[in-house]
Design a protein around this motif. Structure first.
Motif, mmCIF file in Angstrom:
data_model
loop_
_atom_site.group_PDB
_atom_site.id
_atom_site.type_symbol
_atom_site.label_atom_id
_atom_site.label_comp_id
_atom_site.label_asym_id
_atom_site.label_seq_id
_atom_site.Cartn_x
_atom_site.Cartn_y
_atom_site.Cartn_z
ATOM 1 N N GLN A 113 2.050 -15.714 3.520
ATOM 2 C CA GLN A 113 1.478 -14.683 2.646
ATOM 3 C C GLN A 113 2.525 -13.740 2.090
ATOM 4 O OE1 GLN A 113 -1.618 -12.514 4.523
ATOM 5 N NE2 GLN A 113 -2.921 -14.300 4.847
ATOM 6 N N HIS B 137 1.179 1.606 4.969
ATOM 7 C CA HIS B 137 -0.186 1.462 5.462
ATOM 8 C C HIS B 137 -1.245 2.101 4.602
ATOM 9 C CE1 HIS B 137 0.738 -0.501 9.257
ATOM 10 N NE2 HIS B 137 1.855 0.191 9.240
ATOM 11 N N THR B 138 -0.856 2.645 3.459
ATOM 12 C CA THR B 138 -1.904 3.270 2.658
ATOM 13 C C THR B 138 -1.950 2.668 1.260
ATOM 14 O OG1 THR B 138 -0.556 4.992 1.642
ATOM 15 C CG2 THR B 138 -1.456 5.465 3.831
ATOM 16 N N ARG B 139 -3.089 2.895 0.645
ATOM 17 C CA ARG B 139 -3.303 2.431 -0.714
ATOM 18 C C ARG B 139 -2.282 3.057 -1.662
ATOM 19 N NH1 ARG B 139 -9.354 3.470 -1.089
ATOM 20 N NH2 ARG B 139 -9.030 4.672 -2.964
ATOM 21 N N GLU C 214 -7.232 -7.436 5.412
ATOM 22 C CA GLU C 214 -6.540 -7.882 4.210
ATOM 23 C C GLU C 214 -5.960 -9.279 4.427
ATOM 24 O OE1 GLU C 214 -2.940 -5.801 3.416
ATOM 25 O OE2 GLU C 214 -2.894 -6.353 1.302
ATOM 26 N N GLN C 215 -5.286 -9.434 5.576
ATOM 27 C CA GLN C 215 -4.644 -10.709 5.868
ATOM 28 C C GLN C 215 -5.680 -11.836 5.947
ATOM 29 O OE1 GLN C 215 -2.063 -10.091 9.159
ATOM 30 N NE2 GLN C 215 -0.444 -11.172 8.110
ATOM 31 N N GLY D 35 -7.924 5.842 2.459
ATOM 32 C CA GLY D 35 -6.583 5.498 1.994
ATOM 33 C C GLY D 35 -5.794 4.626 2.947
ATOM 34 N N HIS D 36 -6.273 4.458 4.183
ATOM 35 C CA HIS D 36 -5.548 3.622 5.149
ATOM 36 C C HIS D 36 -6.011 2.172 5.000
ATOM 37 C CE1 HIS D 36 -3.789 2.397 9.027
ATOM 38 N NE2 HIS D 36 -4.889 1.681 9.149
ATOM 39 N N ILE D 37 -5.032 1.268 4.794
ATOM 40 C CA ILE D 37 -5.384 -0.128 4.559
ATOM 41 C C ILE D 37 -5.634 -0.839 5.891
ATOM 42 C CG2 ILE D 37 -4.585 -2.322 3.611
ATOM 43 C CD1 ILE D 37 -2.789 -0.640 1.729
ATOM 44 N N ARG E 85 0.974 1.311 -1.526
ATOM 45 C CA ARG E 85 0.907 0.026 -2.205
ATOM 46 C C ARG E 85 0.956 0.212 -3.717
ATOM 47 N NH1 ARG E 85 -1.396 -4.418 0.245
ATOM 48 N NH2 ARG E 85 -0.659 -4.060 2.318
ATOM 49 N N TYR E 86 0.269 1.250 -4.184
ATOM 50 C CA TYR E 86 0.214 1.506 -5.626
ATOM 51 C C TYR E 86 1.592 1.914 -6.156
ATOM 52 C CZ TYR E 86 -4.900 1.277 -5.403
ATOM 53 O OH TYR E 86 -6.184 0.849 -5.239
ATOM 54 N N VAL F 244 -4.297 -6.418 -4.553
ATOM 55 C CA VAL F 244 -4.063 -5.123 -5.202
ATOM 56 C C VAL F 244 -5.313 -4.534 -5.859
ATOM 57 C CG1 VAL F 244 -3.174 -6.083 -7.360
ATOM 58 C CG2 VAL F 244 -2.472 -3.826 -6.662
ATOM 59 N N CYS F 245 -6.180 -5.384 -6.413
ATOM 60 C CA CYS F 245 -7.404 -4.852 -7.024
ATOM 61 C C CYS F 245 -8.419 -4.443 -5.969
ATOM 62 C CB CYS F 245 -8.074 -5.899 -7.921
ATOM 63 S SG CYS F 245 -7.173 -6.275 -9.377
ATOM 64 N N GLN G 129 -5.072 -3.749 7.508
ATOM 65 C CA GLN G 129 -4.206 -4.881 7.170
ATOM 66 C C GLN G 129 -4.691 -6.188 7.784
ATOM 67 O OE1 GLN G 129 -0.051 -3.817 7.426
ATOM 68 N NE2 GLN G 129 -0.394 -2.432 5.731
ATOM 69 N N TYR H 154 4.670 5.640 6.981
ATOM 70 C CA TYR H 154 3.255 5.295 7.089
ATOM 71 C C TYR H 154 2.628 5.208 5.696
ATOM 72 C CZ TYR H 154 -1.717 5.749 7.930
ATOM 73 O OH TYR H 154 -3.066 5.536 7.904
ATOM 74 N N LYS I 195 0.521 -11.811 -0.829
ATOM 75 C CA LYS I 195 -0.532 -10.979 -0.246
ATOM 76 C C LYS I 195 -0.754 -9.717 -1.072
ATOM 77 C CE LYS I 195 0.244 -8.624 3.609
ATOM 78 N NZ LYS I 195 0.481 -8.451 5.054
ATOM 79 N N HIS I 196 0.329 -9.035 -1.376
ATOM 80 C CA HIS I 196 0.176 -7.765 -2.103
ATOM 81 C C HIS I 196 -0.388 -7.976 -3.492
ATOM 82 C CE1 HIS I 196 3.079 -5.209 0.525
ATOM 83 N NE2 HIS I 196 2.180 -5.870 1.226
ATOM 84 N N LEU J 81 -7.979 -3.201 -2.929
ATOM 85 C CA LEU J 81 -7.584 -2.244 -1.888
ATOM 86 C C LEU J 81 -8.653 -1.190 -1.597
ATOM 87 C CD1 LEU J 81 -3.759 -1.796 -2.499
ATOM 88 C CD2 LEU J 81 -4.896 -2.994 -0.636
ATOM 89 N N PRO J 82 -9.376 -0.704 -2.614
ATOM 90 C CA PRO J 82 -10.423 0.265 -2.276
ATOM 91 C C PRO J 82 -11.443 -0.301 -1.284
ATOM 92 C CG PRO J 82 -10.002 0.319 -4.614
ATOM 93 C CD PRO J 82 -9.206 -0.832 -4.062
ATOM 94 N N SER K 36 -4.776 -3.819 -12.991
ATOM 95 C CA SER K 36 -5.365 -4.039 -11.677
ATOM 96 C C SER K 36 -6.216 -2.854 -11.246
ATOM 97 C CB SER K 36 -4.272 -4.283 -10.641
ATOM 98 O OG SER K 36 -3.523 -5.422 -10.989
#
Lengths: 500, 325
Positions: free
Chosen positions: A389, B196-198, A371-372, A364-366, B201-202, A354-355, A368, B192, A349-350, A357-358, B216
């Motif tokens: 995943q 839960h944030t970009r 995403e899933q 900045g909060h994903i 993950r980075y 990764v590309c 999820q 968090y 999954k990650h 995510l924006p 990426s």
């Protein structure tokens, strides 16, 4: 039937949860080259590890020169005369050729001091035998990959190896280097060496091997003389089902230019220009070091260009880094999954998201859940075989890893896809699936650049092929014009033939 | 999950439970430690003593959180102790000048962030190895602290502002010491951030494979500088706790703290190679060290032997961890 020098019979090896080998057998004959074939995960590498003593078999027997043997570590098998040359070479860059050959077995004087003179002269003899034009005092880092492989072979010879196993030896070699490797293999087998040759490249198998052994799902499937078998039959044995046409070409009918590269220079690339249409597959051929990967990385912004422009749908792009390229719809799928393609220690999954995510996050909060969902969608669409995943991607087969790498790029809904060696280290079955995916993208109107050293693949899928030589485009062929010979001629820099 | 059949998921569930147990071994070790010590010494399990341990742990734990972020990017920050000393001295002198705490504390934190960012810039833009870069800043900032304080402790004075400031180290809310609250808040925030944030993950991506992260589209330099700045900020927060508690800043404060923080991170199972690890592991690691210190004190083990015991525990933990891989 001739007597085998090495016999592995009914080898079983179980790992927690997986039966990696389930009755695998292999015979190696002195003076013959035996191909060991099978898809990724068929158990070839495991079998070789059992043979060399990295793993111990649960049951089954190994007979070497008519004696039952069991090796508890690779050193024992080497001393007995069985050498493996791994896909990734086990050499040390800052040491000389001679030091590498005799690593751990340095000849010493009576005082315990290393006897450099003997070491260098013995190494030089081995190199001469293999027709390597370097002194044994040369540092390994100064050698090309093909020459480094020769050093591995010299190492095997220095231990009087009677059986030499080569695991995907030509993966990183240029065609010239492959040719000289083949000559060495022929010579070795003429001297009575038994050779096991593992490769995904069917062409090579037919060129160099005398017999083949096929494994599937850890089981012995068949052994046959190469003369009694053809390509289709071999693939059928490997995958256990019939594969229809290997390269499913589809016509492209769109005319609109999508990407246009003008006078791009930098990092060894010298003033390259070309256009790419929507729904077109443009192949790039060339030898290693011709600058294909560098060109792609210049377009993608991974390397800084000195000069030139990249236009997308008529608009000049400002690309200073990879993010810029990704945001504007250009994606690049690396040739080197391990080196700069994937995060091997992290989850499917990650890796896949990764590309993107924006797009999947706000402040900045994903998100999820989103995403899933997206990842699940691509896993299904690409038929990626993973238990879930969150599986560590390094544990998947090469083919599935590659599919994740492609999915990662496609999640961004790009306009231009650059595939660099899309099927390196990918088995036959998964290859076919990747080709079909590429064709799907083509149908959807994506513009595709495919860099490949696999000529049949390039010829089979591309609408157009460009050949690079020393940082320049040395020739361009349409699908109809292109042949393997012409590509090769252009790749080595021969002047272009008249008809093109 | 949707690729699994129901049958497969029950077996994987069992597997997951055993996997979980293996992953939580540091937690289990911590619980075991608590049980054993409380059996030997009943004083250990009193609320007062437990809160005391948590308060003592908080400084190392907060620094270790920042260290976790840095180590996840496959870096290291040796300068946290010196950042602590300099930020502590700065905070103490601001409080001594009766600057309101609402100005003094953010200033100290900002100073920590800036000092961390400087290390980050040297590493990311200057392409200097993290070990070397922060070894330099460690020495440099210790020198700056000595010059700034003239090698003497800086008192926060005896004003109202100083009393307010002392609350951060000595006060409590709802019966729980303020440093413990700060530790909890820091952990929750960084948990968090990582999950839960970009940005989180980075951090993992860069530690996993820096060149893949770059390809990426991740701005690797910016993330790295951010991580070191965060680490510096947390060291400054630890400085405020330490300074507030003592009502003065020692120029030699924080010496060796980087090693305790690294020990907590490693005990928590985070890989020094980067890309793998959890913030909860670091919390447990810091607690193990804290509980161990306290237990050894209660058991009257001399401080000389304590070091030897601590070293052995860390070595053991790391070796067990390696074995499993």
């Amino acid at each position: 039937m001739k007597q085998a020098i090495l016999e592995l019979t009914d080898i079983v090896k179980t790992f927690p949860g997986v039966k990696a080998l389930d009755g695998a057998s292999l015979n190696v004959y002195a003076g013959k080259v035996m191909a060991l074939m099978g898809e990724n995960g068929a158990g070839k590498s495991t079998l070789m590890k059992v043979l060399s003593g990295v793993y111990q078999a649960d049951s089954g027997s190994i007979r070497f020169k008519d004696q039952p043997v069991q090796f508890s570590n690779p050193r024992q098998s080497q001393l007995a005369g069985i050498s493996i040359i791994h896909q990734e070479l086990n050499l040390i860059e800052h040491l000389t050729i001679a030091e590498n050959i005799f690593l751990g077995r340095e000849p010493t004087t009576r005082m315990g001091r290393i006897d450099w003179q003997t070491m260098f002269s013995q190494a030089d003899k081995l190199l001469a035998k293999l027709k390597v034009k370097h002194s044994a005092k040369t540092l390994l880092s100064e050698l090309s990959l093909g020459e480094q492989q020769m050093v591995e072979i010299a190492k095997a010879l220095s231990m009087d190896a009677q059986v030499i196993i080569m695991d995907e030896p030509t993966d990183a070699l240029t065609d010239n280097e492959t040719e000289s490797l083949f000559n060495i293999i022929r010579e070795l087998s003429a001297q009575g060496c038994g050779i096991v040759y593992i490769s995904h490249r069917l062409k090579e198998i037919f060129t160099i091997c005398d017999d083949i052994t096929v494994l599937r799902d850890g089981k012995f499937i068949a052994q046959a003389a190469i003369a009694d078998i053809d390509e289709d039959k071999m693939i059928e044995l490997m995958v256990g089902r019939q594969l229809d046409e290997q390269y499913p070409y589809q016509n492209s009918c769109r005319e609109q230019t999508c990407l246009s590269v003008k006078g791009l220079s930098g990092h060894g690339i010298d003033n390259i220009s070309f256009d790419l249409k929507q729904g077109e597959i443009l192949g790039f051929s060339g030898l290693m070091g011709a600058g294909r990967t560098e060109l792609m990385k210049l377009i993608f912004g991974a390397l800084n260009k000195h000069q030139g422009q990249v236009h997308l749908n008529g608009v000049e792009l400002k690309i200073n880094n990879c993010r810029d390229a990704l945001d504007q719809g250009i994606v690049y799928i690396s040739e080197d999954r391990k080196g700069d393609g994937l995060l091997l220690s992290q989850s499917v999954k990650h890796n896949m998201s990764v590309c993107s995510l924006p797009l999947l996050s706000k402040f900045g909060h994903i998100n999820q859940q989103l995403e899933q969902q997206q990842v699940a969608q691509f896993i299904e669409l690409f038929n990626i075989k993973t238990p879930h995943q969150n599986q560590t991607i390094g544990l998947l087969s090469g083919g599935n890893q590659q599919k994740v790498a492609i999915a990662k790029a496609l999640m961004l809904t790009p306009k231009v896809v650059i595939l660099d060696e899309p099927t390196r280290g990918v088995d036959v079955g998964a290859r076919k699936e990747i080709y079909q995916l590429i064709n799907q993208f083509k149908q959807q109107g994506l513009a595709i650049i495919m860099v490949s050293s696999d000529m049949p693949e390039l010829l089979g899928l591309s609408d157009r092929i460009m050949v690079m030589h020393q940082g320049q485009i040395s020739a361009e062929f349409s699908r109809q014009q292109a042949t393997q010979e012409k590509l090769l001629a252009a790749a080595v820099g021969k002047t272009q033939c008249e008809e093109c | 999950m949707n690729t699994q059949t129901p049958v497969a998921s029950t077996t994987t569930n069992n597997k997951r439970i055993s996997q979980w147990l293996i992953e939580q071994k540091s937690l289990i070790a911590l619980l075991l430690l608590i049980v054993v010590v409380s059996l030997i010494n009943p004083n250990f399990f009193s609320v007062d003593n437990l809160l005391n341990i948590l308060r003592q742990t908080s400084v190392n734990a907060i620094i270790a959180v920042g260290m976790t972020l840095v180590i996840l990017t496959a870096g290291i920050d040796l300068s946290v102790g010196s950042v602590l000393a300099l930020c502590g001295a700065l905070a103490a002198s601001l409080i001594g000048m009766e600057v309101p705490i609402l100005v003094a504390i953010p200033t100290a934190l900002l100073a920590g962030a800036t000092l961390g960012a400087i290390s980050g810039i040297i590493i990311a833009k200057g392409k200097v190895q993290a070990f070397i870069a922060t070894l330099v800043t460690m020495t440099l900032l210790r020198g700056v602290t000595m010059v700034y304080t003239d090698g003497r402790p800086v008192s926060t004075g005896f004003t109202d502002v100083a009393d307010q400031f002392a609350w951060f180290g000595t006060g409590s809310a709802l019966g729980i010491p303020i440093p413990v609250w700060l530790m909890v808040i820091v952990f929750a925030a960084i948990w968090y951030l990582l999950n839960h944030t970009r940005f989180g993950r980075y951090i993992y991506a860069i530690g996993g494979n820096e060149s893949a992260a770059r390809l990426s589209g991740i701005n690797v330099d910016r993330v790295k500088i951010g991580v070191y700045a965060l680490c510096g900020t947390l060291a400054a927060l630890a400085a405020i706790i330490v300074t507030s508690r003592l009502s003065s800043a020692q120029p030699t404060a924080g010496m060796g703290y980087e090693l305790d923080a690294i020990a907590a991170v490693v005990l928590g199972g985070t890989s020094l190679a980067g890309g793998r690890g959890r913030i909860t592991g670091t919390l447990i690691g810091a607690l193990i060290i804290g509980f161990l210190n306290n237990a050894l004190n209660l058991l009257d083990v001399s401080s000389y032997y304590q070091m030897i015991v601590k070293a052995s525990v860390i070595l053991l933990a790391v070796m067990i961890d390696n074995k499993q891989k």
